[in-house]
Design an enzyme around this catalytic site. Sequence first.
Site, PDB file in Angstrom:
ATOM      1  N   SER A 565       0.720  -1.206  -0.047  1.00  0.00           N
ATOM      2  CA  SER A 565      -0.132   0.263   0.062  1.00  0.00           C
ATOM      3  C   SER A 565       0.983   1.312  -0.102  1.00  0.00           C
ATOM      4  CB  SER A 565      -0.998  -0.017   1.163  1.00  0.00           C
ATOM      5  OG  SER A 565      -1.960   0.850   1.067  1.00  0.00           O
ATOM      6  N   HIS A 680      -7.989  -5.229  -0.468  1.00  0.00           N
ATOM      7  CA  HIS A 680      -6.886  -4.340  -0.332  1.00  0.00           C
ATOM      8  C   HIS A 680      -5.925  -5.246   0.316  1.00  0.00           C
ATOM      9  CE1 HIS A 680      -4.229  -1.295  -0.400  1.00  0.00           C
ATOM     10  NE2 HIS A 680      -4.074  -0.956   0.946  1.00  0.00           N
TER      11      HIS A 680
END
Length: 707
Positions: A565, A680
């Site tokens: 991320s 995610h």
Amino acid sequence: MKNSLFLAASLSMSCLMAAGLSQTLGPATGAEDPFLWLEEIEGSRALAWAHTQNDKTFSALQSDPRYQRFYGDALYILQAKDRIPYVSLGRRGLDNFWQDENQVRGVLRRTTLESYRTQSPQWETILDVDALADADKKNWVLKGVSCLPPEERLCLLNLSEGGKDAVFVREFDAVAKTFVTNGFALPEGKQEVTWVDSDTVLIARDWGEGTMTQAGYPFVVKELKRAQSLVEAHEVFRGEPTDVGATPFVLRDSEGTVHATGAVRSISAFEHEYVLFGFKPTKLNLPKKATIGGIASGRLLVTLNEDWTPPSGDTSFSAGSIISYDLAEWKQDPLRARPTLVFKPGPRQALSGFTATRNLLILTILDNVQSRAFVYKYHQGAWQATPIPLPENASVGLAAASHETDEAMFTVSSFLSPTMLWYFDAATERLETLKATPPRFDASRLVVEQFEAISRDGTRIPYFLLRPKSARFDGSTPTLLYGYGGFQTPLIPSYLGLTGRLWLEQGNAYVVANLRGGGEFGPQWHQTAQGATKQRTWDDFIAVAEDLIRRKITSPRRLGVVGGSQGGLLVGTAITQRPELFNAAILQVPLFDMVRFTKLGAGASWIGEYGDPTIPEQRKWLEAYSPYQRLVPGTTYPSPFILTSTKDDRVHPAHGRKAAARLAALGQPYLYYENIDGGHSAAANLIEQARRISLEYTYASQRLVDE
């Protein structure tokens, strides 16, 4: 290094050339970006490209004999029956969500404290997510459960299809173990739903055109009564389209009594306004970098992420502190109530976590990246702190707390010591070990050291090194360097079972860097590397890499970087700013195109961290480090491995897709893996997680271990 890595890259480039794309690239911005078609998440052309990339990556990595061994070890550890079943402490018992080889999607279950103390607790099934998925023919991922206090019978379940942040919300009866007939049921969306009472919820969601921010989050909050349709919901708050979003807010005490309702307007990722509902809505006069943290000992708690002098002007509070208000005084006039100090961090300290029990406040703090825990009680006009005698030189985390009693649970772990779960009852001062993770790797031949690197501006950057005791300081040790450095998130020592088994046991080293931008030393440590100064995070990471090489712990040939991320962006900046330092790079669900990041996924919500590319001055500093724009001809990059997920509706998969496509067009080797589900986390279940991890360590072994 393996020829298969370069073969995969050359085949990928051939695929792009066959699609009519030139190898000659100009700036990767705007209309000149030849890979904008990869931003169409479910586009047939983009998905076909991703499937082709996956096939090549599987061929390059799964054919390696180490892959199956890594996969077997990873799956065993992830699905181990003897891992700690973490619980919440609720009115009806101890609830746990469990996944294994039989419960792939998971089961929500419950036991008692007495049974939990035994080696084989007796579990009562509350909800079988696998059975629900089979019945609904959906790939359900349970994203959260919110039960109405104090009874905790009526619950709102957040169910994601494939792991997306967008969820369906359905009302569930935790006693009858069934969904409530004609209960609250909301269609899929990025939404926040909060109980007010058994017949009322507050909802922030997509209400139609003009109700979502640029970041893709709702800014309109409505009240919905039982048996009403969504179109009948009553609007109670409206933020601004330029906000990150708005969420409902209900302030309850430990007995479930509601003391206030309202909305939190998120102006940016770090700035908030609280508006209380009532006869006349009231905007609280808290600083924008403040968060209401609940009620303890009859006082309202607020954390501060900036220095603040209240309107009364008689006391000032420093960033990183907790303050409190007398609840009765605050309710009578929230704008004139006077706060008092609960906790103020020292120079190398930071608030780690806190929670309220029935009568107390429990706090964990970081002190030079080491943890300590305290009980705070308000007595005769002041807060009194008592240390909880948990093991020292370890990371302490709050695992659970009861609002019915003064009981809490803590995780205690370190890099080489398996995690233990401790139980604490403040009323009786009873402290005991409830559970312990069995060792997942042989740590007897390993050592942990803490060093400091000097960043470009002279700041000392701490990092942890895990290495074999027998390591030769001649640059020959294969080393993975991990970092994050964003959003005030700290990286603290924790037991690395998978890394230990798949990497450290092979004679390799692992490094965790505590970079500016993170939260290891409080708000200032974050804010000093934010926006215009974000380059400091990248400088810190590079400084740690250089320090590892200077100490001859490793060498550029044996050094790899890994992050996810924001950490994926960190890795992207490392390999584009100093590619000669590394021979491997693992980018997990990365940010990468920082010129277009606000147009992709939830990117606009992170303007507070990085800046706004639509503002010329801010675009300038973003362009200066954006990895996508810095992939240029004539430079050799360390053959990165890029991983993402089609279902990631937070960090758009186009970041990883476009990075791979541009590398291919430049004739640079790389590997790319896109998991279709997973969101995610890039993995919707433990099987997918084991596959992702095994691919990563096989890649790292090929790049850093092999001759």
